[in-house]
Design a protein around this motif. Structure first.
Motif, PDB file in Angstrom:
ATOM      1  N   VAL A 149       0.781  -1.221   0.100  1.00 55.06           N
ATOM      2  CA  VAL A 149       0.016  -0.098   0.005  1.00 55.06           C
ATOM      3  C   VAL A 149       0.771   1.275  -0.003  1.00 55.06           C
ATOM      4  O   VAL A 149       1.948   1.418   0.690  1.00 55.06           O
ATOM      5  CB  VAL A 149      -0.924   0.198   1.294  1.00 55.06           C
ATOM      6  N   ALA A 150       0.517   2.196  -0.921  1.00 52.35           N
ATOM      7  CA  ALA A 150       1.229   3.500  -0.833  1.00 52.35           C
ATOM      8  C   ALA A 150       0.470   4.460  -0.165  1.00 52.35           C
ATOM      9  O   ALA A 150      -0.660   4.808  -0.737  1.00 52.35           O
ATOM     10  CB  ALA A 150       1.530   4.121  -2.541  1.00 52.35           C
ATOM     11  N   SER A 151       0.854   4.918   0.955  1.00 48.01           N
ATOM     12  CA  SER A 151       0.162   6.057   1.908  1.00 48.01           C
ATOM     13  C   SER A 151       0.697   7.396   1.737  1.00 48.01           C
ATOM     14  O   SER A 151       1.662   7.547   0.641  1.00 48.01           O
ATOM     15  CB  SER A 151       0.393   5.656   3.200  1.00 48.01           C
ATOM     16  N   GLU A 152       0.115   8.384   2.313  1.00 45.53           N
ATOM     17  CA  GLU A 152       0.456   9.718   2.465  1.00 45.53           C
ATOM     18  C   GLU A 152       0.278  10.278   0.787  1.00 45.53           C
ATOM     19  O   GLU A 152       0.975  10.833   0.360  1.00 45.53           O
ATOM     20  CB  GLU A 152       1.933   9.813   2.609  1.00 45.53           C
ATOM     21  N   VAL A 153      -0.994   9.788   0.112  1.00 48.21           N
ATOM     22  CA  VAL A 153      -1.149   9.976  -0.947  1.00 48.21           C
ATOM     23  C   VAL A 153      -2.603  11.318  -1.134  1.00 48.21           C
ATOM     24  O   VAL A 153      -3.518  10.635  -0.440  1.00 48.21           O
ATOM     25  CB  VAL A 153      -1.471   9.100  -2.155  1.00 48.21           C
ATOM     26  N   GLY A 154      -2.457  12.208  -1.673  1.00 47.16           N
ATOM     27  CA  GLY A 154      -3.685  13.130  -2.025  1.00 47.16           C
ATOM     28  C   GLY A 154      -3.445  14.170  -0.961  1.00 47.16           C
ATOM     29  O   GLY A 154      -4.219  15.445  -1.216  1.00 47.16           O
ATOM     30  N   ARG A 155      -2.561  14.385  -0.208  1.00 42.93           N
ATOM     31  CA  ARG A 155      -2.435  15.722   0.638  1.00 42.93           C
ATOM     32  C   ARG A 155      -1.826  16.864  -0.340  1.00 42.93           C
ATOM     33  O   ARG A 155      -2.225  17.966  -0.022  1.00 42.93           O
ATOM     34  CB  ARG A 155      -1.811  15.456   1.717  1.00 42.93           C
ATOM     35  N   LYS A 156      -0.800  16.383  -0.990  1.00 42.97           N
ATOM     36  CA  LYS A 156      -0.350  17.157  -2.171  1.00 42.97           C
ATOM     37  C   LYS A 156      -0.532  16.578  -3.581  1.00 42.97           C
ATOM     38  O   LYS A 156      -0.743  15.620  -3.726  1.00 42.97           O
ATOM     39  CB  LYS A 156       1.169  17.392  -1.811  1.00 42.97           C
ATOM     40  N   PRO A 157      -0.444  17.586  -4.652  1.00 43.00           N
ATOM     41  CA  PRO A 157      -0.365  17.209  -5.917  1.00 43.00           C
ATOM     42  C   PRO A 157       0.681  16.043  -6.207  1.00 43.00           C
ATOM     43  O   PRO A 157       1.527  16.397  -6.165  1.00 43.00           O
ATOM     44  CB  PRO A 157      -0.387  18.449  -6.626  1.00 43.00           C
ATOM     45  N   PRO A 158       0.123  15.117  -6.990  1.00 39.18           N
ATOM     46  CA  PRO A 158       1.065  14.133  -7.310  1.00 39.18           C
ATOM     47  C   PRO A 158       2.055  14.600  -8.405  1.00 39.18           C
ATOM     48  O   PRO A 158       1.810  15.483  -9.118  1.00 39.18           O
ATOM     49  CB  PRO A 158       0.050  13.019  -7.951  1.00 39.18           C
ATOM     50  N   THR A 159       3.125  14.038  -8.041  1.00 39.82           N
ATOM     51  CA  THR A 159       4.413  14.545  -8.904  1.00 39.82           C
ATOM     52  C   THR A 159       4.767  13.247  -9.726  1.00 39.82           C
ATOM     53  O   THR A 159       4.737  11.992  -9.494  1.00 39.82           O
ATOM     54  CB  THR A 159       5.627  15.038  -8.169  1.00 39.82           C
ATOM     55  N   PHE A 160       5.952  13.637 -10.696  1.00 37.35           N
ATOM     56  CA  PHE A 160       6.356  12.380 -11.196  1.00 37.35           C
ATOM     57  C   PHE A 160       7.429  11.351 -10.530  1.00 37.35           C
ATOM     58  O   PHE A 160       7.423  10.272 -10.654  1.00 37.35           O
ATOM     59  CB  PHE A 160       7.274  13.119 -12.339  1.00 37.35           C
ATOM     60  N   ILE A 161       7.878  12.373  -9.431  1.00 42.56           N
ATOM     61  CA  ILE A 161       8.844  11.484  -8.546  1.00 42.56           C
ATOM     62  C   ILE A 161       8.165  10.689  -7.756  1.00 42.56           C
ATOM     63  O   ILE A 161       8.444   9.470  -7.470  1.00 42.56           O
ATOM     64  CB  ILE A 161       9.776  12.536  -7.699  1.00 42.56           C
ATOM     65  N   ASP A 162       6.685  10.828  -7.267  1.00 45.53           N
ATOM     66  CA  ASP A 162       5.684   9.916  -6.640  1.00 45.53           C
ATOM     67  C   ASP A 162       5.390   8.959  -7.512  1.00 45.53           C
ATOM     68  O   ASP A 162       5.698   7.493  -6.820  1.00 45.53           O
ATOM     69  CB  ASP A 162       4.647  10.885  -6.059  1.00 45.53           C
ATOM     70  N   ALA A 163       5.129   8.932  -8.709  1.00 50.16           N
ATOM     71  CA  ALA A 163       5.078   7.962  -9.573  1.00 50.16           C
ATOM     72  C   ALA A 163       6.171   7.148  -9.588  1.00 50.16           C
ATOM     73  O   ALA A 163       6.128   5.676  -9.652  1.00 50.16           O
ATOM     74  CB  ALA A 163       4.389   8.407 -10.748  1.00 50.16           C
ATOM     75  N   SER A 164       7.398   7.547  -9.726  1.00 47.96           N
ATOM     76  CA  SER A 164       8.624   6.956 -10.038  1.00 47.96           C
ATOM     77  C   SER A 164       8.968   6.059  -8.794  1.00 47.96           C
ATOM     78  O   SER A 164       9.159   4.714  -8.854  1.00 47.96           O
ATOM     79  CB  SER A 164       9.718   7.575 -10.291  1.00 47.96           C
ATOM     80  N   LYS A 165       8.463   6.530  -7.467  1.00 42.29           N
ATOM     81  CA  LYS A 165       8.783   5.559  -6.282  1.00 42.29           C
ATOM     82  C   LYS A 165       7.811   4.435  -6.464  1.00 42.29           C
ATOM     83  O   LYS A 165       8.196   3.344  -5.914  1.00 42.29           O
ATOM     84  CB  LYS A 165       8.646   6.584  -5.167  1.00 42.29           C
ATOM     85  N   VAL A 166       6.508   4.804  -6.654  1.00 41.70           N
ATOM     86  CA  VAL A 166       5.385   3.574  -6.730  1.00 41.70           C
ATOM     87  C   VAL A 166       6.155   2.455  -7.817  1.00 41.70           C
ATOM     88  O   VAL A 166       5.891   1.366  -7.517  1.00 41.70           O
ATOM     89  CB  VAL A 166       4.211   3.858  -6.980  1.00 41.70           C
TER      90      VAL A 166
END
Length: 295
Positions: A149-166
């Motif tokens: 599960v990828a938590s801490e999502v939605g508080r800030k706009p998603p970035t390409f770095i967030d997608a690369s971590k997932v």
């Protein structure tokens, strides 16, 4: 003596009715105040969601070429899932925040219905939940199928770095899947969105695509690099679509909540005024009746 006794009984009843009337007025006043506070909160959340929605819509226009380009590549190369690889992967794109209607429930329901309709796929399918909302729903029936599960999502706009971590977690999870899909909310308008899917394929399926040669000669290293980039691009695109759909849905939900609170305030105000008028009228009747009895 008997006349005094009979006059005391209605007086006691009147005092009880007056106390009940006062208690009713107080309870209505407290409820009216709480509903007004709720309306202030919902109106503030609507304004915040409207500002976030405008930004999310601008960001979505820039992210769409990444996701649509990868999807067109898969369709043009005619990539098909391998028959000898029954393992599948499903990625649910949601967030950790609620108060936005059924935007998260639709994604979870799509995955749930698909797995319940095919019991064989249920044993060979792993689920990745992006956001706690999808985990909370899917863990009731498919707790053993959840990979991470990828938590801490939605508080800030998603970035390409967030997608690369997932994407890195998916590739490093050790789960070798033949095909899969990303389930997300596709934004259509301020008041409309629908649940959509994006395909996922392994390197072997891409290498065996019949029309892959149209894109020039590609070796395994190039294909692997492109698959890693395409997975990140698809995740980034789906997260942007989901974020825009979530903000528009929350804005609509808070607008409806504010309107409902306004209707409740009108009804409670009318009830409060009627009750107060009834209490005043009853007190006047008691005073007049008492003065008439003394004459």
């Amino acid at each position: 003596m008997l006349r005094q006794t009979t006059s005391l009984v209605p007086l006691a009843v009147a005092q009880q009715q007056q106390q009940r009337g006062m208690a009713t007025l107080k309870s209505i006043s407290i409820r009216l105040k709480s509903v007004k506070n709720i309306q202030k909160i919902t109106q503030s959340m609507k304004m915040v969601s409207a500002a976030k929605y405008n930004r999310a819509e601008r960001d979505l226009k820039q992210a769409r070429p990444l996701g649509e380009g990868t999807k067109i590549f898969y369709e043009s190369a005619e990539i098909a899932p391998p028959e000898d690889a029954p393992k599948k992967l499903v990625i649910a794109v949601t967030s950790d925040r609620g108060l936005c209607g059924a935007v998260h429930t639709g994604v979870a329901r799509n995955i749930r219905d698909a797995l319940l309709a095919n019991p064989a796929d249920r044993e060979n399918t792993k689920i990745i939940c992006i956001g706690e909302k999808s985990r909370a729903i899917l863990s009731r029936l498919f707790a053993n199928n959840i990979l991470f599960v990828a938590s801490e999502v939605g508080r800030k706009p998603p970035t390409f770095i967030d997608a690369s971590k997932v994407a890195a977690e998916v590739l490093n999870s050790g789960y070798d899947f033949g095909s899969g899909r990303i389930v997300y909310n596709k934004f259509k308008s301020v008041v409309s969105y629908n649940v959509d899917n994006l395909p996922l394929y392994e390197k072997g399926a891409v290498s065996k695509a019949p029309k892959l040669s149209v894109y020039d000669s590609l070796d395994e290293e190039v294909i692997q690099s492109y698959l890693e980039f395409s997975l990140t691009s698809l995740l980034f695109y789906s997260m942007k679509e989901g974020a825009c759909s979530e903000q528009s849905s929350r804005m609509t939900a808070m607008d409806n909540a504010s309107k409902n609170a306004g209707e409740m305030i009108d009804k409670l105000t009318l009830t409060f005024n009627r009750t107060r008028q009834a209490v005043i009228t009853r007190e006047l009747i008691e005073i007049i009746s008492g003065a008439a009895a003394l004459d």
